[in-house]
Enzyme design. Structure first.
Site, PDB file in Angstrom:
ATOM      1  CG  ASP A  31       9.838   2.105  17.274  1.00 20.57           C
ATOM      2  OD1 ASP A  31       9.050   1.621  16.445  1.00 20.57           O
ATOM      3  OD2 ASP A  31       9.958   1.680  18.441  1.00 20.57           O
ATOM      4  CG  ASN A  33       6.369  -0.719  14.622  1.00 22.19           C
ATOM      5  OD1 ASN A  33       7.401  -0.319  15.172  1.00 22.19           O
ATOM      6  ND2 ASN A  33       6.349  -1.729  13.775  1.00 22.19           N
ATOM      7  CG  ASP A  35       9.517  -2.551  15.961  1.00 20.58           C
ATOM      8  OD1 ASP A  35       9.986  -1.393  16.093  1.00 20.58           O
ATOM      9  OD2 ASP A  35       9.524  -3.159  14.870  1.00 20.58           O
ATOM     10  CG  ASP A  39       8.966   2.346  11.889  1.00 21.44           C
ATOM     11  OD1 ASP A  39       8.730   3.546  11.698  1.00 21.44           O
ATOM     12  OD2 ASP A  39       8.588   1.724  12.907  1.00 21.44           O
ATOM     13  CG  ASP A 212      27.781  -0.847   0.879  1.00 22.33           C
ATOM     14  OD1 ASP A 212      28.072  -0.084   1.809  1.00 22.33           O
ATOM     15  OD2 ASP A 212      28.000  -2.079   0.899  1.00 22.33           O
ATOM     16  CD  GLU A 277      31.592   2.656   1.689  1.00 20.88           C
ATOM     17  OE1 GLU A 277      32.253   2.480   2.708  1.00 20.88           O
ATOM     18  OE2 GLU A 277      31.161   1.705   1.010  1.00 20.88           O
TER      19      GLU A 277
HETATM   20  C1  NOJ Z   1      29.936   0.074   3.951  1.00 19.25           C
HETATM   21  C2  NOJ Z   1      28.760   0.339   4.833  1.00 19.25           C
HETATM   22  O1  NOJ Z   1      28.684   1.712   5.102  1.00 19.25           O
HETATM   23  C3  NOJ Z   1      28.956  -0.500   6.071  1.00 19.25           C
HETATM   24  O2  NOJ Z   1      28.044  -0.169   7.083  1.00 19.25           O
HETATM   25  C4  NOJ Z   1      28.870  -1.954   5.686  1.00 19.25           C
HETATM   26  O3  NOJ Z   1      29.170  -2.753   6.815  1.00 19.25           O
HETATM   27  C5  NOJ Z   1      29.863  -2.288   4.563  1.00 19.25           C
HETATM   28  N1  NOJ Z   1      29.899  -1.310   3.531  1.00 19.25           N
HETATM   29  C6  NOJ Z   1      29.516  -3.604   3.935  1.00 19.25           C
HETATM   30  O4  NOJ Z   1      28.341  -3.485   3.180  1.00 19.25           O
END
Ligand code: NOJ
Length: 556
Positions: A31, A33, A35, A39, A212, A277
């Site tokens: 972090d 800054n 907060d 970042d 993802d 993934e």
């Molecule tokens: C897989 C991601 O790694 C996870 O963190 C997320 O909640 C789900 N896909 C939905 O995007």
């Protein structure tokens, strides 16, 4: 207008095949800054640490404009940085510095769903049923006399029905949180939009994408029922992830999407890549995401899921290596990430968990292919199990009682007071608190300490980088005969050979003399021409090096 940034550090287009990639969970890394939230400037500041650690690339979790209901996996603007994390200019400075240090940058792409704050979804809500605006998502009429029941029995991965009803009576699909509506990937505009988003980040110089829910974008025609769910039978559909078929995952048509993406990646110089993934019923189906006309890699979660036994590891390693030979792409190993309990804790927590985690890391880093490290594993961080419920932010927690917050606690860098250098002095408390025990696990506390987990990783990554038998994904894995419960394999490149031995037998074992010990997760005792390898330990032996920088000592 976008600016074309310098191309990556070397021209080796195959860099990803044997890369060590370090996953940065952006809001918990550093972090800048004060907060309380990590970042992009914080990452930039710590790039030299990552270069010295010896990784090749960083994967950054989503930092785009987002209401942050699911830690940024709910994207409202795919082409901008959330103010919480900085600006596009911060991103540009960070990637320029990373490239100058020889580090590549992989960003996370979230194509299965947007945030409900995305302008497309807002437009869909404002429009009528059957409108083109609704057609970019998966809206459907409900069942029952007044349409008051969801269109089918699909269940959200975060628990509860995968459908939410809007005021005019229609329902929309969300395989995750209700604030994450699924896109309709049969819509040409959706496909075009993501090709453009890919180009936007490629133009900014990114070296790759982590995709993802890469198995999720296409849903079976007609949206058929699964046949059971936790509301009807008490059995969650998500139990089938990676084990069975679901009508909303791993549909054959999803491969068309990647066949359209690959030419875009290939049209840029420097070996731009994508890692999936993806969860599929079998390793064979998972392998279908990989290839010269689709994605470059897919995470091998079977390795992460292997139980602590020689048989279990041997089986998943052999299967993954066979599949990778068939598809011509190396395996992608992973032990921890931001969705899974940290492996120190999975392996038993406390001293046993740490011993095993260190050994597993040496096992993983000796295998051919690429390895993905999750921030903090190089410090031996455990899962934080006792976070107060009111601080937990994982949307799945409210629906299932299961929370991924314990692996997302900010990294301890230095100092005696929480948050241990995560933010500047006098800054806000970190968004999740680090336990007091993490003072002793900080980067500063472990740096230069022989036998510390951090120094073990540094040694292992240096050897992996320099040793001819590990530096390439080409070297075969040659299994050696051993006692039951012990795994031993050799990697060979010409005259150079490196042997990795892992003791999962539950008792110390005397092992053959495989050469000079160059890395060990626990202290080795010489015995005859070989060594005694303690319980839950691993070691690397180099057959040619006369003396070695042996890293020994108790887990620290
Ligand atoms: C897989 C991601 O790694 C996870 O963190 C997320 O909640 C789900 N896909 C939905 O995007």
């Amino acid at each position: 207008m976008t600016t074309r940034h310098p191309t990556p550090p070397t021209t080796d287009d195959d860099w990803w095949r044997s890369a060590v990639v370090y996953q940065v969970y952006v809001r918990s890394f550093a972090d800048s800054n004060g907060d309380g939230v990590g970042d992009l400037r914080g990452i930039r500041h710590h790039l030299p640490y990552l270069r010295d650690l010896g990784v090749d690339a960083l994967w950054l979790t989503p930092f785009y404009t987002s209401p942050m209901v699911d830690g940024g996996y709910d994207v409202a603007d795919y082409r901008d940085v959330d103010p919480m994390f900085g600006t596009l200019a911060d991103f540009d400075r960070m990637i320029t510095d990373a490239h100058a240090l020889g580090l590549r940058i992989i960003v996370d792409l979230v194509p299965n769903h947007t945030s409900d704050a995305h302008p497309w979804f807002q437009a869909a809500l404002a429009a009528a049923p059957g409108s083109p605006e609704r057609d970019r998502y998966l809206f459907a009429d409900g069942q029952g006399p007044d349409g008051g029941l969801p269109p089918n029995d699909w269940e959200s991965i975060f628990g509860g029905p995968a459908w939410t009803r809007v005021p005019d009576g229609q329902w929309y699909l969300h395989l995750f949180d209700p604030t994450q509506p699924d896109l309709n990937w049969r819509h040409p505009e959706v496909r075009e939009e993501f090709l453009d988003i890919l180009r936007f980040w490629l133009d900014r110089g990114v070296d790759g994408f982590r995709i993802d829910v890469a198995h999720g974008m296409i849903k079976a025609e007609g949206l058929p029922d699964v046949g059971f769910n936790s509301m009807t039978t008490g059995r969650r559909q998500s139990e089938l992830l990676g084990k069975g078929r679901l009508p909303y995952f791993d549909q054959d048509e999803v491969h068309d999407v990647y066949r359209a993406w690959r030419p875009v990646l290939d049209s840029y110089p420097g070996g731009r890549m994508a890692v999936a993934e993806a969860w599929a019923e079998t390793p064979q189906r998972l392998a279908r995401y990989i290839g010269p006309d689709e994605l470059h890699q897919a995470f091998s979660f079977d390795f992460l899921d292997a139980t602590w036994s020689a048989d279990s590891f041997r089986k998943v390693i052999d299967t993954a290596l066979t599949e990778s030979t068939i598809v011509g792409a190396p395996t992608t190993w992973v032990l921890s990430n931001h969705d899974k309990q940290r492996h120190v804790t999975r392996y038993g927590d406390g001293p046993q968990g740490l011993r095993r985690a260190r050994a597993a890391s040496l096992l993983m880093l000796a295998l051919p292919g690429s390895a993905y490290l999750y921030q903090g594993e190089e410090l031996g961080l455990p899962e934080v199990l006792d976070l107060p419920d009111e601080l937990r932010q994982d949307p799945a927690f409210l629906r299932t009682g299961e929370s991924r917050d314990g692996c997302r606690v900010p990294i301890p860098w230095d100092g005696e007071l929480a948050p241990y250098g995560f933010g500047p002095p006098g800054g806000a408390p970190s968004w999740l608190p680090a336990p007091a025990t993490w003072q002793a696990l900080s980067v500063a506390a472990q740096t230069g300490v022989p036998g510390s987990t951090l120094e073990l990783y540094r040694t292992a990554l240096r050897i992996r980088h320099d040793h001819p038998a590990l530096a390439t994904d080409a070297g075969e894995v040659v299994w050696l005969d051993t006692d039951p419960g012990v795994l031993a394999f050799r990697r060979v490149a010409g005259p150079a050979a490196l042997t990795c031995v892992v003791n999962l037998s539950g008792a110390p074992v005397t092992i053959d003399g495989y050469g000079t010990a160059v890395a060990a997760s626990a202290e080795l005792t010489p015995a005859g021409t070989g060594h005694v390898l303690p319980v839950d330990a691993a070691a690397w032996f180099d057959e040619h090096r006369p003396t070695g920088g042996l890293t020994v000592g108790s887990p620290g």
